[in-house]
Each structure stands twice: as C-alpha cells, then as structure tokens.
Design a protein around this motif. Structure first.
Motif, PDB file in Angstrom:
ATOM      1  N   LEU A  99       0.658  -1.242  -0.035  1.00 10.37           N
ATOM      2  CA  LEU A  99       0.024   0.132   0.060  1.00 10.37           C
ATOM      3  C   LEU A  99       0.813   1.337  -0.258  1.00 10.37           C
ATOM      4  N   THR A 100       1.787   1.341   0.710  1.00 10.58           N
ATOM      5  CA  THR A 100       2.832   2.237   0.878  1.00 10.58           C
ATOM      6  C   THR A 100       3.567   2.604  -0.620  1.00 10.58           C
ATOM      7  N   TYR A 117       2.065   2.020  -3.248  1.00 12.16           N
ATOM      8  CA  TYR A 117       0.872   2.362  -4.265  1.00 12.16           C
ATOM      9  C   TYR A 117       0.880   4.080  -3.808  1.00 12.16           C
ATOM     10  N   VAL A 118       0.906   4.162  -2.703  1.00 11.83           N
ATOM     11  CA  VAL A 118       0.680   5.554  -2.272  1.00 11.83           C
ATOM     12  C   VAL A 118       1.695   6.564  -2.952  1.00 11.83           C
ATOM     13  N   LEU A 127       2.998  14.140   1.351  1.00  8.88           N
ATOM     14  CA  LEU A 127       2.584  14.202   0.043  1.00  8.88           C
ATOM     15  C   LEU A 127       1.166  14.454  -0.052  1.00  8.88           C
ATOM     16  N   THR A 186       5.888  11.014   4.785  1.00 11.55           N
ATOM     17  CA  THR A 186       4.676  10.406   4.689  1.00 11.55           C
ATOM     18  C   THR A 186       4.963   8.942   4.925  1.00 11.55           C
ATOM     19  N   MET A 187       5.843   8.514   4.703  1.00  9.52           N
ATOM     20  CA  MET A 187       6.276   6.845   5.035  1.00  9.52           C
ATOM     21  C   MET A 187       6.258   6.794   6.461  1.00  9.52           C
ATOM     22  N   LEU A 225       2.952   7.133   8.184  1.00  5.47           N
ATOM     23  CA  LEU A 225       1.986   5.949   7.727  1.00  5.47           C
ATOM     24  C   LEU A 225       2.435   4.720   8.395  1.00  5.47           C
ATOM     25  N   TRP A 264      -8.033  -1.904   4.417  1.00  7.32           N
ATOM     26  CA  TRP A 264      -6.723  -1.017   4.224  1.00  7.32           C
ATOM     27  C   TRP A 264      -6.598  -0.831   2.715  1.00  7.32           C
ATOM     28  N   LEU A 265      -6.610  -1.875   1.789  1.00 10.53           N
ATOM     29  CA  LEU A 265      -6.409  -1.611   0.410  1.00 10.53           C
ATOM     30  C   LEU A 265      -7.639  -0.620  -0.068  1.00 10.53           C
ATOM     31  N   THR A 298      -7.003   2.812   0.483  1.00  8.69           N
ATOM     32  CA  THR A 298      -6.020   3.460  -0.536  1.00  8.69           C
ATOM     33  C   THR A 298      -6.216   3.479  -1.683  1.00  8.69           C
TER      34      THR A 298
END
Lengths: 567, 567
Positions: free
Chosen positions: A85-86, A88-89, B65, B74-75, B78, B165-166, B169
C-alpha cells in the motif's frame, strides 16, 4: 521465502523499487520475480521492515490471529500489505506512472497474467492473497494521481487515509454510543462546526453522515414531507395531497451525466423512491451559466398551485455537477418563505466553499435553508464516503425516522441515550465515516481546508485563462467559472474552418469520446465529458486534488491537443 | 524525536510492548513517556520499523505528500500509524486486555487526559495527530475482542482488515467500470456466487452491495412495488391502490431492540420512507420460538383483501435479531405464490448459514424468494459494511432505479457500459464494500466460511447445554436455538425462592441492565439484553467472532454470576 517483490520500494538491493521511473504498470509483479530478493540484508537507510524467512506460500488465513501462535504471521502479513500500500501511495503521486492500465471487462474476466477473479471452495495461500492485492491495485485506477480529473472526488489525502485505516481497524458502527463512544461524539462536534459555518445560530440543529449525497438529499425530502405532512409516516402518501418537488434542470441533464457524480439525479431518484413520482419533480429553468432563474421557480409554484397540487420542497444547488453553478439561494429563499416551502441546499459539491473566506459568498443565503447536503468527500478531499445531511430544526430527524415512541422505555441504560443515533437514520447500522474527516480537520485546521479550496479554484482559473482564447479550444459558457468546473470543447484542426452545421456538430460530438478513449488506452490522464441540452459532447474539467499543479493543467491541455490533432 | 511510545510493540528495548499483560487501558500513552525510547537501535528480531529521527512535533499535514520532498515524512507517518494499528490488533485478541474503558459522554467531551475532541482553525502537529489516533482507539470498544458479544457483527478478520486498508488506499467508488474496473467485476462475480448458493438457476439474477441490511431491505420493497406497480415510479403512490407489506412481529419487538442490530425495524422504516405508511406494514404472529405462523399470514392477507387493500410483499426473516429464528420459507412461499405476492427473505443475519452444509437447511425454500438480503458483515465476520441485496429477476433493479431511458444514448464509451452499476442504485456514488469480502473468500474458500459458521453454532450449543439446567439461569424459549442466539435470564439468588409475581418480574427486569452496566464499567465483557413482548429484560448472547472459544463462553457465564450474585 518472502514476497516483497518489486513492491519492496525501500530495499537497498531492490532495483525495481519506487525510485525507478519506469511506468509501474509495466511491472511484472509475479511471484517468480521474488526469489532473488531473499539474500537482502536488513541494514541500510532504505530498509523499513525486518526481513524474516516467512514463507507465505505455506501460510493460510487460518494461520493468522486468532489462531494460536498466529501473532507473528499476522504481523508479517499485515506489514507485507502495508508495503504494497505504501508503494501504491508513492506511485500515486509520481507523474511518471500511469493513471490507469485500461483493460476491457472480458480481458479482466479472462484473467490477466494469472490474476483470477473467480472464487473457489478451497483457500488460497497468503502468498497468492498478496499477489491478488498487488494485482487489484495494478489494474485499478489511481484516483489520487495528479492527472486524474475524472470525478468530483479525487486525491489521496494521507491523513484521511490514516483515518480510514484506523476506522477499519476499529470496525464498529455508529448505531449507539455504547459501541462507538468516541466516533459518536466526533460526529456530533463536527456536525455542529459545519452548522456554524452554514450560519445557523450557535450551530444548533441536527444531522448525520450518510452514505453519499444522493441519500443525504433523500433525507432532506423525507424530512420536509414529515414537517408538513407527518401523517404520511403512518398512513402513507395517500394521506397527503399531490406533492411537488422542485430542482434545477442542471441536476439532471442527459443520461451521460450520471457517469460523473452522485448528485444530478438525486432529487428525481428520491422522488421515485419515496413515492412522490418523478412526474412530480419539476425542473427549473436556468440561465446560460446553469443557475436557476428564481422567476421560473415562482411561476412554476403558481402553476402547480393552480392545478391543485401542493408545492413542498425546493432544492437549490450549490455547485452543480457539470457547470459548477451556484443557484441564487437568497432569492430562492425569499420565494420559499413567501409560499411556505422547505428549502434544501444541495451543497454536495459546493459546500466545501463555506470553508473559504474568499469564495463562501457564492453560498450566500445558505443559512436560510432548512437543510443542507455537504460532501466533504468531494471538494475537501476526504476519502470516500463522507457526506453530511444537516438540518436546522432539532428533533425532526428523529421524529421522521424513529420507529419508537421516544425514549420512554430506556431508563435502564447507564448513560445518556440521547447520544445514540440509530433511530435517526433510515439505515440502522451505519458505517463510521466521521473519523477520517475529524482527523483531517484536526491536522489541517479550518485554515488548511481554506487553502486547499482557494488553491483548487486558482488552478481552475489558470485553466480558464489558458484556454479561453487558445486556438482549438472553446468555452461552453462565458465568464470565469464559479466553481472549479471548466467546460470546453476541443476543436480539432479539421473542424476549425468549418462553419456551424449539423455535420460539424455531429463530428464535434464524437471528438471528446474519441480523445477520452485514447486517454484511457494510453493511461496518461482522465477527464470527463458529456453533452448538455443542445450542446454536443464537451470536456468537463474539475480540480479537487491537492496534488494538482499548473504543470498538470498544462499537461492535460497538451494531451488533448496531442490526441485530438488528427481527428 | 519520534513517537513510538508504548505502542511500539516490537522494540526490544520497549518494556511496555505487547508482551506486557497489563491491561492496555492503564497505559499512559502520552508524549512525555516516549523520550527514553530514542536511543533504541534498530537491531534485533523484534524491530520491525527502521528508527529515524523524525520529529513529528515539527511536522504537519502540509509536509506530507503531495508536498515536495514529502515522501519520507509520509512513509514515517504511515508506519507510525501502522504501528499503532498493529498493536491494537494484537491487543484485540489478548484476553488480558479489557473490551472497553467506559466513560460517559460528558467525560469524553470534557477531555480525557488531554484528548480534546474540539476542532480548531489552526493545524495540529503530526505528533498530536498520532496521539489522537491512539486515544481514539483507547477510548473505543474492541469489537473484535473474544469477549465482545454485544452485536451481531463482531470479530476482526485479518484478511478482511487488509482488504479494507487496500480499499481505502484505492479510494474509488462503484459508480462505473471506468473508475473501478476490478471492483465492479469482483462484485459481479461474488454476487453470482451468492445467487448460486441461494439456489437460483445458474446464479442468474441481479444485485448490489448496499450500505447495510436496512437499505437492502428497502431495495426489496422498492423493487416489489416496481414489479407490480411500475407507474408509481413516475406518478407516485397515488397511482397504486393501498398496498400492504407483511413482516414478522419479531422484526420489531420493543424499542430496546434497536440497540442490537440493523434489521428489526427495517421493513417498517422502509414502509415509512417509501410512502406506504407504517400502518400498512402488518406484523405476523410467531410461535414460541419466534417463527412466523404461516396460517396467520394467510389470514391477514385475506383480511387485507377483504378491506379492499392490496397485499404486495412478504418478508420472511432468516435469522431474527433476538431469537435467531428462521421463518418457514417454503410454507410462506406457497402462500405468496397462491396470492401472487413478492417474497423477500431477510437473511441479513442468517444468510451466512447458506455456506454451511450442516445448517443451510434452515433456509430451505430461499430459492423461491424474489429477493434476498444477506449481510456478510454479520455471521461471516466481514468488516463493516458489507450487505448484499440479491434479486432473482434480471433487469428489474435497473428498471426500478434508472433515471434514463436505457443505454440508448451512450454509444460513445469504448467499453461495454452494461458493467456500469451507477444507475441501478438509489445512491449514485457507492462505497467499495466488495473487496474485503472477495479477498476473504479467496483466502478462506467457501470451506473456510463453512467451518467458521459451524464453529460458532457449536459454541452456541455449548452455551445452551451449559446453562440449560444450571441453577440461576433460565432459557427464554425451550429447545436448541436455530442460530447462535441464546436468550436467557440470570436469576440472582435473592429471586430464586420467589414465586412469580409482579414484584419478582419488576426485580428481574432490572437485573440484566444492572449486570450490563457493571460489565461496561469493569470492561471485562459485553453482551446485549432487551425485553420482548411480555418477557422482562433477558440477555441475548450471540457468537459471530472467530476468536471465541469455550473458555470465553465460560467466562461470560462466570462473569454474569459474579456481577449478579448480590442483586
């Protein structure tokens, strides 16, 4: 063995990570490619997750929690998912990736490179499940991509995303305070803030988050009916005279429009569902900018009354789907007061402008509405779904939808049951849509939403200025758009010399669909189109994504020219 | 600085990690406690995430982001969120943690230890946002805890969670194939599988996932009306005679019941909303087990006809909310055929039993229904929301809800637009509810759902056997329950010697609420209660959570005895 594959963006020895600027859609994210990653070590700045020897090919859902000793496998599995997912982000914001990798339904149904959608009796391994997750994203559409302009809802807000992840982890519903204490209070406080922004005294009133603008608008019609004809609740529509609803003709255009948003048809759909009949939904004429003409409303009210029917409800649209038009609320409110009609403002798309000191004047008069629909999942960038129905009169929402005689019979709960929301809704169980919005508001402040909205409107003006006098482009209506909607035709060189004729109109009608099809095939950008009334297919550009910059607007214009020049 | 805090389950130097068996609710997850963790290194088996020097106190949403250079922040952000969530997941399954940490609304509104729900104009730091996430979970209810028995929906399925979660996203909607190609096809294939399990030939028919059982049931009433009186769509209810709907009295008990599930009131709510009027929703008498008596249905149909009204629709409940009763569908279907009525089966709660070869006979006759509601988010453990309305006749769903004259005017899309679902729904925009369910089905296979259902029913039988002849417990109705619902009174010692009297009834009526309040205060478990008809408050136990074992059933019984012994 583990399954990091080319989604393992951060591995120092993964040469297919996110820094690669190849189109992600060219990736071959299949299992076969993963084995060479096993020797990666865990050191280095780019390594987020601990590598373990988890072999997902021998693990199944039954091995995860609550299975005994399932904790390790559960954490490994969830972290693999997060890795996917990250990635994909990140790619979502990467302009070198495509917006989509288009395939026809039959192609996906036949199975793309082993992506098999069919369900079976036997379980699949977690390895396969992870591959399925990657494939699902691979063949989907990146609605957060800076060049995705296809819908009123776009963007991928990171705070909102975190909020959604938390919401699904909490996995509860809004039915009672008992099982959702924090979310119920967040909803209450947030709705009050929204009512304050509408301008209702002290933010008093009521409201709910509902599953989208169409349902929110349906609530408004139900409440209006209950206010004027409460006996309909028990006796049905036969207890009321013939009731009439009014809404803009720009709520319902041609059949094409329903590809674009959730609202246009909503009052008509509500009329059909709630037993009014679509014949009793009367469409109001609009000016050249798509705004309802108040005199037309008054004339139609008088006409209806003369026929012996009862005008009940007027919907004023704040931000129409195609033109982004704002109906003149104050003038409509004057008429509603004069004839004692319920005034609803459908601000599904335009409600967000209340957050902007610069643009909120477009909703002047909204404080006079009896009810308002406002979808934070549109202009404010909140993840889907997040739509509020707000009502000025307290108690009427419960009065309309409650199936019990007040709270007389619940003295035995230990908390104040007026916080339970279940009986206000036509749904009983209700998804938690509030948390992501609350969290975004906390993280950005009102001021952050204002900046977002102002920026999106500036970008639309940039587009308007850019193409207003550009060769090959023609605006559908004159003047600066009220919202971020910019509607225009692209005229290919072959049509530029032609004088207006049926032939030219037919040819022009085919231009936007052809360009759109090529856009989707190439995957570079997406923008909507539709005809309207006697106007042939035109592009409708909207901006609601915080990731959009002037360069993306430039790209769209260039891309339309590139794809359309030989048509 | 970073904010791992005591949610940093896997850090080798974090002594407050998940292995700690103290009650999580005692944690002080405040920022002050985090600073001593900064010196942790990154080595060791327990270290999942790379430690960086991210100082979230100086970072804001605007730094994430799509901000320039926002990728690293961002990473990190998250991953912090994921750290919080995975900890929550682990604790959810940990029986040494509480189910909830109860506070009254005014307490939470006043702010618990700095947890401030109010929204403001200015942004908060990401550090504060992470704290807010922790606090939101801390003061919520762990609906996946093995001792949470309060709702029909319970449990926390890891595959389903990953699916959610997916889904968030991907952040798209089901409106068109264009923007949700994979999800639209998954929905189509999954609905077909469900129709096959219902027993409709070749799985033919139609359907949609809707925002809950109440809306699914509302669809069924709308479709029935459209089938028999299509002119209502345009002309309203005045175009039809007085129409009558029938449903079990067990769909609507007392006002207490609406605290428990989304279905009981649904037909009555639909009757009110759609313009039938609640007076025209006729309740059917049930036997002592809560099953509709077919002869009563026939008598009431004849009575209605004699009055000149038109019986339209019968709802047969497959798994009632309180008793878990299954109406005799075949006998009801005979009557519906005889009098030409629409037969809907509300299997919101009981539909899952179609997955079990052992228990599906309880829905015998469901294949004769015209429409079926089936909520995978209840008995099948799919995260909220996931509810399907399934319709036997193809095309009627679009006919009922479409606002345009077919697809005549859309020849210019490049794909087969029959895959677009927008016009079938009363919503237009529609949340993606399918993916988590599809993914769970892939991961478990039909056989996995079957095992889950059989296990839950076995556990209920275990509870039934345990308390059936236990001193101080009394069943509300005799015999093995049809579903996982076990309804019983706990009789405190003080009442055991008393003969039946109004005084005893009044005292017994107060027992369950008192025990429930104590349960919530102590946070050890949660189970529902309500009165029904002339029966005073009793406990309704249900099992739908895969984490439940016999020990949890034992715990519940012991806890009721412990809390209630002195009442």
């Amino acid at each position: 063995m583990e399954v990091f594959g080319d989604n393992s963006f951060s591995s120092p020895c993964n040469t297919l990570g996110f820094l690669q600027k190849n189109n992600s859609l060219d990736e071959k994210g299949r299992l076969a490619g993963h084995k060479n990653l096993l020797s990666c070590d865990n050191s280095g700045r780019e390594s987020w997750f601990r590598r373990t020897e988890t072999d997902f090919s021998n693990l199944y859902a039954r091995d995860l929690l609550p299975a005994k000793n399932g904790e390790e496998a559960t954490m490994q599995f969830l972290l693999e998912v997060v890795d996917i997912l990250t990635n994909y982000v990140k790619k979502t914001f990467d302009r070198s990736t495509k917006v989509l990798d288009f395939h026809h339904p039959h192609q996906l149904l036949e199975g793309m490179e082993g992506f098999n959608l069919e369900l079976s009796d036997q379980p699949e391994s977690l390895e396969q499940i992870l591959v399925d997750c990657r494939d699902t994203l691979k063949y989907g559409v990146r609605t957060g991509h800076p060049r995705f302009f296809n819908q009123l809802s776009s963007g991928l807000d990171i705070i909102g995303l975190a909020g959604e992840w938390l919401t699904s982890t909490a996995n509860t519903n809004m039915f009672t305070y008992e099982i959702a204490p924090v979310f119920v209070l967040m909803e209450q406080l947030t709705l009050k803030k929204m009512r304050e922004m509408i301008g209702w005294p002290a933010g008093e009133g009521d409201g709910l988050f509902s599953p989208g603008g169409a349902i929110s608008n349906m609530y408004s019609v139900m409440i209006a009916r209950y206010k004027y004809f409460p006996e309909v609740k028990t006796k049905g529509m036969s207890a009321a005279p013939r009731l009439v609803l009014f809404t803009s003709e720009h709520q319902m255009f041609s059949p094409f429009v329903f590809y674009f948003s959730s609202d246009h048809y909503s009052i008509k759909k509500a009329g059909a569902a709630l037993g009014f009949g679509t014949d009793n939904v009367i469409l109001l004429s609009t000016d050249e900018r798509g705004r309802v003409i108040p005199a037309d409303l008054e004339a139609k009210i008088l006409d209806v009354k003369q026929k012996g029917y009862v005008p009940l409800f007027v919907n004023a649209t704040a931000g129409s789907t195609v033109y982004g038009a704002f109906d003149p609320i104050n003038e409509i409110a004057d008429i509603c007061e004069k004839y004692n009609l319920w005034l609803h403002v459908d601000g599904a798309w335009g409600g967000g402008l209340l957050m902007s000191r610069k643009h909120r004047h477009k909703l002047n008069g909204v404080e006079r509405a009896n009810s308002v629909t406002w979808n934070p999942h549109k202009m404010m960038g909140v993840p889907l779904q997040c739509s509020a129905i707000l009502v000025r009169e307290k108690g009427i929402l419960a009065g309309c939808n409650s199936m019990c005689a007040g709270y007389l019979f619940q003295p035995d709960k230990q908390y104040d049951v007026t916080y339970d929301t279940g009986d206000k809704a036509i749904q009983c169980g209700r998804h938690v849509d509030i948390f992501k919005f609350w969290l975004m508001w906390k993280a950005k402040g009102t001021i952050g939403f204002e900046q977002h909205i102002d920026k999106c409107l500036d970008l639309s003006q940039y587009l308007y200025n850019k193409i207003n006098n550009r060769e090959g482009f023609q605006m559908v209506f004159d003047g600066v758009p009220q919202h971020t909607n910019v509607c225009f035709w692209y005229i290919p060189p072959s049509l530029r010399g032609m004088s207006d004729s049926e032939e030219r109109r037919e040819k022009l009608h085919r231009v936007a669909p052809k360009i759109k099809a090529m856009m989707m095939e190439s995957g570079t950008t997406m923008v909507g189109y539709q005809p309207q009334g006697n106007k042939v297919n035109f592009f409708r550009m909207v901006v609601s994504n915080a990731a959009v910059t002037q360069s993306d607007i430039d790209f769209l214009v260039d891309e339309i020219e590139r794809l359309g020049q030989d048509l």
